[in-house]
Scaffold this active site. Structure first.
Site, PDB file in Angstrom:
ATOM      1  N   HIS A   9      -2.086   0.579   5.805  1.00 43.13           N
ATOM      2  CA  HIS A   9      -2.730   1.026   6.692  1.00 43.13           C
ATOM      3  C   HIS A   9      -3.511  -1.036   6.951  1.00 43.13           C
ATOM      4  CE1 HIS A   9      -6.453   2.196   5.104  1.00 43.13           C
ATOM      5  NE2 HIS A   9      -5.461   3.569   4.474  1.00 43.13           N
ATOM      6  N   GLU A  87      -2.633  10.238   2.243  1.00 46.34           N
ATOM      7  CA  GLU A  87      -3.876   9.851   1.161  1.00 46.34           C
ATOM      8  C   GLU A  87      -3.898  10.328   0.244  1.00 46.34           C
ATOM      9  OE1 GLU A  87      -5.078   7.307  -0.858  1.00 46.34           O
ATOM     10  OE2 GLU A  87      -5.725   6.282   0.034  1.00 46.34           O
TER      11      GLU A  87
END
Length: 249
Positions: A9, A87
Site C-alpha cells: 500500500h 499486515e
C-alpha cells in the site's frame, strides 16, 4: 511466462509518523494516494492488465488497490478481500513510535521484533482496546485465529493457505493477478516464492507504492523479480524502510 504483481500500500499516516501499525485500520496520506495512483500509471504504461485482484481488509491496502484499478480502467474486475493478507500484528507495540521504542529497548531488540522470522513482539491482552476480536470485520474468525501478536513465521502460516487454496489456482487457470497488501504479508509471500532463508529475510524491505513484478514458470516457481519505476527512487524508498526502527539522534 506468468507475471504476478505484488504491491505494498501507499504511505499511511502511521508510516509517516513512524508507528507500528499492524492491524490498526489507518488510512493513506496524500502522498500515499499519489503513490498508489502512480503505481497504477506505471502498470498501465507497462502494458499490464489484470483479471482478478486480492487485498486485505484494511483500508490502506484497499484504497491503494482502488487507485491502481482506477488508473488502469479496471475497476470492474473481481476484488477479493481477506484477513489473511493483513499486515503482521505487532501486538503491544501497535501504535508506538518505532524510534522511541528503539530508544527504550535498543535498536537491536526492535530490529528483532520488526524483522526476525520467529520472535514475536510482546502480546496484547484480550482486554486491550486494540484487540481486533471485537471488530465486526473479524466476526467470522475463530478466537484462535485472531492474533495477540505475530512474528513473520506466524504471518507466513496465515498467508500461505490463501495462496495455495485460492490465489495460485487462479494463476494456474491463466488469470492475471495483482495482490495489494502490506510490508510483512508481502514479505511472507516473497520468502516463499524466492525460498529465502529465515536469516536472509531479515534484510528484505518492501517499499510503499512501488509495483513488484514476479515472473513465474508454469509450476509457479520464481524465475526473476523486479520493481517498476525509477531505480534511484526505489533505492531511497527501500533504505527509508530499513531505517525506520533506528533510534532518533
Amino acid at each position: 511466462m506468468i507475471k504476478l504483481v505484488l504491491l505494498r500500500h501507499g504511505e499511511s499516516q502511521w508510516n509517516r509518523e513512524n508507528r507500528f501499525t499492524g492491524w490498526y485500520d489507518i488510512d493513506l496520506t496524500d502522498q500515499g494516494r499519489e503513490e498508489a495512483a502512480n503505481a497504477g500509471k506505471l502498470l498501465r504504461e507497462g502494458g499490464f492488465v489484470f483479471d482478478v485482484a486480492y487485498t486485505s481488509v484494511l483500508k490502506r491496502a484497499i484504497r491503494t488497490l482502488w487507485s491502481v484499478l482506477d488508473a488502469m480502467d479496471l475497476m470492474w474486475i473481481p476484488v477479493f478481500k481477506s484477513w489473511r493478507l493483513n499486515e503482521r500484528h505487532y501486538g503491544a507495540l501497535q501504535g508506538l513510535n518505532k524510534s522511541e521504542t528503539s530508544q527504550k529497548y535498543g535498536e537491536e531488540q526492535v530490529l528483532v521484533w520488526r524483522r526476525s522470522y520467529d520472535t514475536p513482539p510482546p502480546a496484547l491482552e484480550k482486554s486491550d482496546e486494540r484487540y481486533p476480536g471485537s471488530e465486526p470485520r473479524y466476526a467470522d474468525l475463530a478466537e484462535e485465529e485472531i492474533p495477540l501478536s505475530e512474528c513473520l513465521k506466524d504471518t507466513v502460516d496465515r498467508f500461505l493457505p490463501i495462496w495455495h487454496e485460492t490465489i495460485a489456482p487462479e494463476i494456474r487457470k491463466g488469470r492475471k493477478v495483482i495482490i495489494a497488501a502490506h510490508g510483512n504479508s508481502l514479505r511472507a509471500l516473497v520468502k516463499y516464492l524466492d525460498n529465502i532463508s529465515e536469516e536472509d529475510i531479515v534484510g528484505v524491505n518492501i517499499p510503499t507504492g512501488i509495483p513488484l513484478v514476479y515472473e513465474l514458470d508454469d509450476d509457479l516457481n520464481a524465475l526473476r523479480s523486479y520493481y517498476l519505476g525509477d531505480q534511484e527512487a526505489l533505492k531511497k524508498a527501500v533504505d527509508a524502510v530499513a531505517s525506520q526502527g533506528k533510534a532518533s539522534q
